[in-house]
Write an enzyme that holds these catalytic residues in place. Structure first.
Site, PDB file in Angstrom:
ATOM      1  CD  GLU A  96     -16.079 -35.557 -18.856  1.00 24.76           C
ATOM      2  OE1 GLU A  96     -16.870 -35.449 -17.910  1.00 24.76           O
ATOM      3  OE2 GLU A  96     -16.442 -35.606 -20.054  1.00 24.76           O
ATOM      4  CD  GLU A 153     -22.769 -36.628 -15.377  1.00 30.22           C
ATOM      5  OE1 GLU A 153     -22.336 -35.891 -16.261  1.00 30.22           O
ATOM      6  OE2 GLU A 153     -22.745 -37.870 -15.472  1.00 30.22           O
TER       7      GLU A 153
END
Length: 375
Positions: free
Chosen positions: A150, A233
């Protein structure tokens, strides 16, 4: 592919249902509200917008527009030393079997001639969140489940939150300087590029970040780009946060001639590397020490060793390498201090694993794609 797993390092917790993305189907021609936990819809006939409220049971709603989305309701709240509440995002590619229409992802890195993207955000005050752009890669062309690598681009960070791992340096990409963090959440490796101040819009080459990650020995050109995502987020608050525009294009045509892979294959094919594998096994576990020798005439700059473990063996922890296992296949990548191996030199790492049944050692190894002899 988000972040059900990014937060595990902080929260030590995995909600199984968070691994499922549920598509609403259809396209958003006018504003569409999504409050379903994993609800999604299509915009512009090529991107998927998803709610992906995986870290809280509280309601979260997003308003999907033709160009992006806005968080309209966010009732959840999470402590800043743990996982965020969610990752609403817009993406190109495949996320847990939910693939954007007509996508050419997954695509092997070596076959990418260009990958560009443009993103614009709207921020709010009084909330704790990051604005994150995610690039996901895996050794296989995965369309479901967790990818092994990621890349996170932190365009804005508000509050006492930080990326996974620790700072390993800085780099200059997309016309600015980024602080680079590196770590693992226990299920995938993460390299994060953190902006020093909030970036509200960015038009950039995704391939530049992929190449920088590859240059750090984290991936090779044989890996696959599976999806790119942009969103937020949130930990606390965040209503009003918005992705106001998003575009992404990944073109094949291959070779990536201006960016050759930094991981040099062992010279001379099977004569270029040798592996010594020393194991110590007991009833239900084992340890293994692995030594790689460069038997060729040129230096190896960055290495990835792959091999298969016999049935009943599972890696649990490792040292001096980043080791992951998918089924029986083990992938071990160098860390910062042992990526370069001079001719005649060695690099070593080790790991511990669990054992079910009788023990046997792996029989063949490949370093950066070239078969090694046993020593």
């Amino acid at each position: 592919m988000k972040r059900q797993l990014r937060a595990l390092a902080a929260a030590g917790l995995l909600v199984a249902s968070s691994l499922v993305a549920v598509a609403l189907g259809g396209s958003a021609s006018a504003d569409t509200q999504i409050c379903e936990q994993y609800g999604s819809t299509v915009i512009q006939g090529r991107y998927v917008v998803q709610n992906n409220r995986w870290g809280t049971s509280a309601q979260q709603c997003i308003n999907v527009t033709s160009n992006g989305f806005e968080i309209t309701t966010l009732n959840g709240s999470s402590p800043t030393n743990g996982a965020p509440t969610s990752y609403p995002s817009v993406f190109l590619g495949c996320h847990y079997t939910n693939c954007s229409p007509g996508t050419n992802l997954p695509i092997q890195v070596s076959q990418i001639s260009s990958a560009t993207s443009s993103i614009s955000y709207r921020y709010v005050s009084g909330a704790i969140y990051d604005a994150a752009y995610d690039i996901w890669l895996d050794p296989s062309p995965k369309r479901d489940g967790v990818n092994q690598m990621e890349i996170m681009i932190w365009l804005n960070r508000q509050g006492p939150i930080q990326p996974i791992g620790s700072v390993v340096g800085t780099t200059n990409l997309a016309g600015r300087t980024w602080e680079v963090w590196r770590g693992s959440n226990g299920s995938n490796n993460v390299i994060s590029y953190v902006a020093s101040s909030a970036v509200s819009s960015l038009n950039f080459s995704v391939l530049d970040f992929i190449n920088d990650t590859r240059n750090r020995g984290a991936i090779t050109n044989s890996w696959y780009l599976t999806s790119i995502q942009a969103g937020f987020e949130p930990w606390q608050g965040g209503a009003g946060l918005a992705v106001t525009s998003f575009s992404a294009n990944v073109n094949g045509g291959g070779g990536n001639p201006t960016n050759p892979p930094p991981t040099t294959p062992p010279p001379g094919g099977s004569a270029g590397c040798a592996v010594k594998y020393t194991a110590n096994a007991w009833n239900n576990g084992f340890t293994a020490d692995v030594q790689i020798t460069n038997t060729g005439s040129s230096a190896i700059n960055g290495w990835t060793l792959t091999y298969s473990l016999p049935g009943g063996q599972q890696v649990t922890n490792a040292w001096n390498a980043t080791v992951s296992q998918s089924g029986s296949t083990v992938t071990a990548r160098n860390v910062s201090h042992n990526g370069s191996v001079a001719p005649g030199g060695t690099a070593s790492f080790g790991y511990q694993g669990t054992l079910s049944g009788s023990y046997s050692s792996p029989t063949s190894f490949a370093l950066n794609g070239a078969t090694c002899s046993r020593s």
